[in-house]
Design an enzyme around this catalytic site. Structure first.
Site, PDB file in Angstrom:
ATOM      1  N   PHE A   1       6.498   2.832   4.693  1.00  0.00           N
ATOM      2  CA  PHE A   1       7.153   3.447   3.547  1.00  0.00           C
ATOM      3  C   PHE A   1       8.560   3.876   3.947  1.00  0.00           C
ATOM      4  O   PHE A   1       8.726   4.682   4.875  1.00  0.00           O
ATOM      5  CB  PHE A   1       6.388   4.689   3.067  1.00  0.00           C
ATOM      6  CG  PHE A   1       5.045   4.400   2.471  1.00  0.00           C
ATOM      7  CD1 PHE A   1       4.933   4.056   1.129  1.00  0.00           C
ATOM      8  CD2 PHE A   1       3.897   4.468   3.245  1.00  0.00           C
ATOM      9  CE1 PHE A   1       3.688   3.791   0.565  1.00  0.00           C
ATOM     10  CE2 PHE A   1       2.658   4.215   2.696  1.00  0.00           C
ATOM     11  CZ  PHE A   1       2.546   3.867   1.359  1.00  0.00           C
TER      12      PHE A   1
ATOM     13  N   PHE B   1       4.686  -3.657  -2.167  1.00  0.00           N
ATOM     14  CA  PHE B   1       3.598  -3.403  -3.115  1.00  0.00           C
ATOM     15  C   PHE B   1       3.944  -2.306  -4.121  1.00  0.00           C
ATOM     16  O   PHE B   1       3.306  -2.177  -5.155  1.00  0.00           O
ATOM     17  CB  PHE B   1       2.296  -3.052  -2.382  1.00  0.00           C
ATOM     18  CG  PHE B   1       2.398  -1.863  -1.463  1.00  0.00           C
ATOM     19  CD1 PHE B   1       2.274  -0.567  -1.950  1.00  0.00           C
ATOM     20  CD2 PHE B   1       2.605  -2.045  -0.099  1.00  0.00           C
ATOM     21  CE1 PHE B   1       2.354   0.521  -1.107  1.00  0.00           C
ATOM     22  CE2 PHE B   1       2.691  -0.959   0.753  1.00  0.00           C
ATOM     23  CZ  PHE B   1       2.573   0.329   0.247  1.00  0.00           C
ATOM     24  N   ASP B   2       4.967  -1.514  -3.841  1.00  0.00           N
ATOM     25  CA  ASP B   2       5.355  -0.482  -4.808  1.00  0.00           C
ATOM     26  C   ASP B   2       6.718   0.081  -4.437  1.00  0.00           C
ATOM     27  O   ASP B   2       7.079   0.152  -3.246  1.00  0.00           O
ATOM     28  CB  ASP B   2       4.322   0.653  -4.833  1.00  0.00           C
ATOM     29  CG  ASP B   2       4.542   1.629  -5.992  1.00  0.00           C
ATOM     30  OD1 ASP B   2       5.214   1.239  -6.961  1.00  0.00           O
ATOM     31  OD2 ASP B   2       4.038   2.760  -5.915  1.00  0.00           O
TER      32      ASP B   2
ATOM     33  N   ILE C   1      -1.443  10.270   0.062  1.00  0.00           N
ATOM     34  CA  ILE C   1      -2.112   9.867   1.290  1.00  0.00           C
ATOM     35  C   ILE C   1      -1.745  10.809   2.448  1.00  0.00           C
ATOM     36  O   ILE C   1      -0.706  11.461   2.435  1.00  0.00           O
ATOM     37  CB  ILE C   1      -1.775   8.415   1.657  1.00  0.00           C
ATOM     38  CG1 ILE C   1      -0.269   8.236   1.876  1.00  0.00           C
ATOM     39  CG2 ILE C   1      -2.279   7.451   0.593  1.00  0.00           C
ATOM     40  CD1 ILE C   1       0.118   6.869   2.400  1.00  0.00           C
TER      41      ILE C   1
ATOM     42  N   TYR D   1      -4.890   4.086   2.973  1.00  0.00           N
ATOM     43  CA  TYR D   1      -5.940   3.822   1.988  1.00  0.00           C
ATOM     44  C   TYR D   1      -7.268   3.386   2.586  1.00  0.00           C
ATOM     45  O   TYR D   1      -8.148   2.889   1.879  1.00  0.00           O
ATOM     46  CB  TYR D   1      -5.435   2.776   0.981  1.00  0.00           C
ATOM     47  CG  TYR D   1      -4.311   3.302   0.129  1.00  0.00           C
ATOM     48  CD1 TYR D   1      -4.575   4.081  -0.994  1.00  0.00           C
ATOM     49  CD2 TYR D   1      -2.993   3.037   0.464  1.00  0.00           C
ATOM     50  CE1 TYR D   1      -3.540   4.585  -1.769  1.00  0.00           C
ATOM     51  CE2 TYR D   1      -1.950   3.535  -0.309  1.00  0.00           C
ATOM     52  CZ  TYR D   1      -2.230   4.305  -1.417  1.00  0.00           C
ATOM     53  OH  TYR D   1      -1.201   4.809  -2.180  1.00  0.00           O
TER      54      TYR D   1
ATOM     55  N   TYR E   1      10.861   6.031  -2.685  1.00  0.00           N
ATOM     56  CA  TYR E   1      10.161   5.313  -1.633  1.00  0.00           C
ATOM     57  C   TYR E   1      10.074   3.839  -1.974  1.00  0.00           C
ATOM     58  O   TYR E   1      10.111   3.440  -3.138  1.00  0.00           O
ATOM     59  CB  TYR E   1       8.747   5.869  -1.435  1.00  0.00           C
ATOM     60  CG  TYR E   1       7.816   5.608  -2.596  1.00  0.00           C
ATOM     61  CD1 TYR E   1       7.030   4.452  -2.655  1.00  0.00           C
ATOM     62  CD2 TYR E   1       7.735   6.512  -3.647  1.00  0.00           C
ATOM     63  CE1 TYR E   1       6.178   4.209  -3.729  1.00  0.00           C
ATOM     64  CE2 TYR E   1       6.891   6.277  -4.722  1.00  0.00           C
ATOM     65  CZ  TYR E   1       6.119   5.125  -4.764  1.00  0.00           C
ATOM     66  OH  TYR E   1       5.295   4.883  -5.840  1.00  0.00           O
TER      67      TYR E   1
END
Length: 335
Positions: A119, A56-57, A76, A102, A45
């Site tokens: 994502f 962010f990731d 999530i 979140y 992902y």
């Protein structure tokens, strides 16, 4: 909840149909199967903020795939719901509002409160967690074996023969499980899984006439011995083993395919498919006389079987060629 607009290519896949979880397929997956809740999935992902596209990731920055159990609250809500809609090999964008991600608190410092996230997710495969045969009732074992037969069929039709073998083998192990023999053996009382990827049999020899449908007999009662199975479960076991042998032959694995055929013949000594395919295995292993013997047995059961007649001729031709090659080799060695 902050509702998001539906952009072109996105569809609302949220359980509540509240636009809180949107999906856009980038690469179509294969087959029809999707991971059941509780499965262990493997994905990659890349996560970005919808507001400005900043990342962010990303699991792609780390070695290996990202693995987790889906649909059980480990991730999530957007992932728990979204990944359950994906097929093997599919790549998509899951767009999650904060209620599916979140929340109002976010995940500082990179994800602010109330943020909508994108994502890009690629699903590689999954392992469906299944109870061991010893923990299942006879009815559950039959249902599981039938499910494995259907999944093997799908994988075979897609040319994924390794997955087909995995499914047929798994189903055969469950349907032939001997509950009585296992009464005193609790060592393997644990759950197991099988990898998903992602084709069944009876009649004349040859690959084209195997039963590729889903008409497996549903019976109850299972056991390792042929006499311990109900007639319906015996038919299911024969279909699973015959098709496992067929898939193994597609992979060039003649010896284990032959063992599958021999198991079939324990249940049905006049099964044409198993007898013919065992003959094919012998030819693959250069056991020419045994190949001819099994082809003759096939013809005894099914006179006029053209595939068996052709196999006898092929065995004679290959044996002759092998002897000529051997003779030529010795001539070179000894002059």
């Amino acid at each position: 909840m902050a509702e998001i607009d539906i952009e072109e290519g996105f569809v609302d896949i949220s359980d509540e149909q509240d636009r809180g979880l949107m999906k856009k397929i980038l690469v179509e997956g294969t087959g029809d199967a999707t991971p059941p809740a509780g499965s262990s999935v493997e994905v990659h992902y890349v996560g970005t903020l919808h507001s400005d596209g900043s990342g962010f990731d990303s699991s792609r920055d780390r070695p290996g795939n990202f693995k987790f159990d889906v649909g059980v609250g480990q991730v999530i809500m957007g992932w728990d719901q979204g990944i359950l809609t994906m097929k093997k090999g599919e790549k998509c964008i899951l767009r999650c509002t904060s209620d599916y991600a979140y929340g109002d608190r976010g995940s500082p410092p990179k994800i602010p409160g109330g943020a909508t996230l994108n994502f890009e997710v690629e699903l590689f495969n999954w392992k469906e967690k299944v109870k061991t045969a010893s923990r299942m009732t006879a009815e559950e074992r039959t249902a599981h074996a039938t499910k494995m037969k259907d999944q093997g069929t799908e994988a075979f039709k897609l040319g994924d023969f390794a997955t087909a073998v995995n499914r047929y083998e798994d189903g055969a192990q469950y349907i032939t499980f001997d509950a009585k023999a296992d009464d005193d053996d609790d060592d393997d009382d644990h759950d197991h899984g099988h990898s998903h990827g992602g084709a069944p049999c009876s009649g004349h020899g040859g690959d084209d006439d195997d039963d590729m449908g889903h008409g497996a007999a549903h019976g109850h009662g299972a056991g390792a011995g042929a006499g311990a199975l109900s007639e319906d479960d015996k038919k299911l076991a024969v279909a699973l083993l015959n098709n496992c042998a067929m898939a193994r032959m597609k992979l060039g694995d003649a010896e284990p395919a032959m063992l599958d055929c021999e198991k079939v013949l324990q249940y049905d000594e006049k099964n044409v498919k198993a007898m013919f395919r065992r003959a094919e295995c012998h030819l693959k292993m250069a056991n020419y006389s045994l190949c001819v013997a099994d082809a003759d047995k096939t013809l005894e059961i099914d006179p006029g079987n053209k595939a068996a007649e052709a196999l006898k001729l092929k065995a004679a031709h290959e044996e002759k060629a092998a002897k000529q090659k051997e003779k030529a080799m010795y001539s070179k060695m000894f002059g």
